[in-house]
Design a protein around this motif. Structure first.
Motif, PDB file in Angstrom:
ATOM      1  N   TYR A 239      13.252   3.518  -1.448  1.00  0.00           N
ATOM      2  CA  TYR A 239      13.078   2.725  -2.770  1.00  0.00           C
ATOM      3  C   TYR A 239      12.035   2.965  -1.852  1.00  0.00           C
ATOM      4  O   TYR A 239      11.479   2.940  -3.608  1.00  0.00           O
ATOM      5  CB  TYR A 239      13.804   1.761  -1.911  1.00  0.00           C
ATOM      6  CG  TYR A 239      13.768   0.288  -2.926  1.00  0.00           C
ATOM      7  CD1 TYR A 239      14.161   0.203  -4.471  1.00  0.00           C
ATOM      8  CD2 TYR A 239      12.613  -0.768  -2.326  1.00  0.00           C
ATOM      9  CE1 TYR A 239      13.433  -0.382  -4.797  1.00  0.00           C
ATOM     10  CE2 TYR A 239      11.525  -1.405  -3.240  1.00  0.00           C
ATOM     11  CZ  TYR A 239      12.483  -1.704  -4.061  1.00  0.00           C
ATOM     12  OH  TYR A 239      11.576  -2.555  -5.443  1.00  0.00           O
ATOM     13  N   ASN A 240      11.545   2.949  -1.517  1.00  0.00           N
ATOM     14  CA  ASN A 240       9.766   2.908  -1.674  1.00  0.00           C
ATOM     15  C   ASN A 240       9.303   3.959  -2.319  1.00  0.00           C
ATOM     16  O   ASN A 240       7.691   4.157  -2.499  1.00  0.00           O
ATOM     17  CB  ASN A 240       8.663   2.330  -0.279  1.00  0.00           C
ATOM     18  CG  ASN A 240       9.257   0.823   0.649  1.00  0.00           C
ATOM     19  OD1 ASN A 240       9.888   0.730  -0.382  1.00  0.00           O
ATOM     20  ND2 ASN A 240       9.910   0.790   1.597  1.00  0.00           N
ATOM     21  N   LYS A 243       9.739   3.373  -5.543  1.00  0.00           N
ATOM     22  CA  LYS A 243       9.248   2.382  -6.713  1.00  0.00           C
ATOM     23  C   LYS A 243       7.419   3.410  -7.085  1.00  0.00           C
ATOM     24  O   LYS A 243       7.289   2.780  -8.128  1.00  0.00           O
ATOM     25  CB  LYS A 243       8.640   1.670  -5.191  1.00  0.00           C
ATOM     26  CG  LYS A 243       8.041   0.610  -5.651  1.00  0.00           C
ATOM     27  CD  LYS A 243       8.450  -1.100  -4.848  1.00  0.00           C
ATOM     28  CE  LYS A 243       7.897  -2.263  -5.114  1.00  0.00           C
ATOM     29  NZ  LYS A 243       7.825  -3.148  -4.358  1.00  0.00           N
ATOM     30  N   LYS A 244       6.616   3.737  -5.790  1.00  0.00           N
ATOM     31  CA  LYS A 244       5.771   4.772  -6.395  1.00  0.00           C
ATOM     32  C   LYS A 244       5.862   5.134  -7.168  1.00  0.00           C
ATOM     33  O   LYS A 244       4.622   5.848  -7.838  1.00  0.00           O
ATOM     34  CB  LYS A 244       5.631   4.993  -4.933  1.00  0.00           C
ATOM     35  CG  LYS A 244       5.154   4.140  -3.425  1.00  0.00           C
ATOM     36  CD  LYS A 244       4.221   4.763  -2.133  1.00  0.00           C
ATOM     37  CE  LYS A 244       4.873   6.475  -2.182  1.00  0.00           C
ATOM     38  NZ  LYS A 244       4.272   6.540  -1.137  1.00  0.00           N
TER      39      LYS A 244
END
Length: 319
Positions: A239-240, A243-244
């Motif tokens: 997810y991270n 997201k980036k």
């Protein structure tokens, strides 16, 4: 209109560039790096250690699924064989022949399998690590490559010892101590106990954490996105990364430029956005195969309506 332009200026500031042109150029570079960076992972060890099963498990596949590495009790890998990730073709897992066989002598093994082609090595054993494994580790170290010891089939030992009244914790400690004793000439290398039947058990997440620590940023992201979701931690990491990447894809595709900002093209690279969304779709395990595996693991049926909705998603995006 003014509010929208203020919002876009705030986005530009967050992206860390003084102009839209520079931000878009930076975004395109980031997207190219995400799409084109290549990661080659070598899986090696003695014949029968479970190398092919490990290659399949880390790619989220099981034999006889299409693209799965063949497994068996005899030597099935006769030459270095590349297995690309099912949905991220820039991530390649190499199933190497067993070390010390009549076809691949220990002394010339790294030369024969073309050591320079791989980013790092995973040395697999189903019992204790032996002389050939230590010789291989020393030679890899000389080549300034990273290596990781993985002890497979741990679940079988745990089950067998539980029948004798031995706790899982005691069995794991015994296996770990035995492995480290055999590897003492190498110092104190980490040994990761896993089972390819269920990556959520034992040390697989710790192995992943070590790989992430040692890889450069661009290759780290490629590896994390390629792994099957086996824990909440692995889901959060994916997810991270996504997201980036979202803003980079938006900038690079021209999606942000579709807003009325003077001097920017109104064209939007829809194909880039679709490709990114499809990668996310498979990386997060929303395809039929991944959903079915998850359903079996948690013993919950998949609702037909949900399965149909997920199945249609990639085709809807492309249409």
């Amino acid at each position: 209109m003014a509010d929208q332009q203020d919002y876009l200026r705030a986005l530009l500031k967050d992206f860390g560039e003084p102009t839209w042109e520079w931000a878009i150029a930076k975004a395109r570079e980031m997207v190219d790096r995400l799409d084109n960076i290549t990661l080659n992972i070598a899986v090696t060890g003695e014949t029968g250690a479970g190398k092919s099963s490990f290659v399949n498990a880390i790619r989220g596949l099981q034999e006889p699924a299409e693209g799965a590495a063949p497994t068996g009790t005899t030597e099935t890998t006769m030459e270095p064989t590349m297995y690309p990730h099912p949905t991220l073709p820039n991530v390649n897992f190499w199933d190497l022949p067993g070390i010390g066989t009549s076809h691949f002598k220990a002394k010339t093994y790294l030369k024969d399998v073309k050591c320079q082609n791989y980013d790092f090595f995973i040395i697999v054993s189903a019992s204790r690590f032996k002389e050939n494994d230590m010789m291989l580790a020393n030679e890899i170290k000389k080549k300034k490559k990273n290596f990781y010891f993985v002890r497979t089939k741990t679940d079988i030992d745990v089950t067998n010892e539980e029948r004798k009244g031995v706790t899982e914790e005691a069995t794991l400690q015994k296996i770990r101590n035995n492995c480290l004793e055999n590897l003492r000439t190498l110092g104190s290398p980490s040994v990761f106990l896993i089972t390819t039947e269920n990556l959520a058990r034992f040390d697989f997440q710790e192995l992943v954490n070590n790989l992430e620590r040692d890889l450069p940023d661009n290759k780290r992201d490629a590896m994390v996105m390629s792994l099957p979701i086996h824990s909440k931690e692995s889901l959060d990491k994916k997810y991270n990364i996504v997201k980036k990447a979202v803003w980079a894809v938006a900038f690079a595709s021209g999606g942000i430029a579709a807003a009325p900002v003077p001097g920017l093209s109104l064209l939007c690279d829809v194909a880039m956005i679709v490709l990114f969304l499809i990668k996310c779709y498979y990386s997060f395990g929303l395809d039929d195969g991944s959903l079915e595996k998850l359903s079996k693991r948690v013993n919950k049926p998949i609702l037909e309506e949900q399965q149909l909705e997920y199945r249609l998603l990639p085709h809807d995006l492309c249409s």
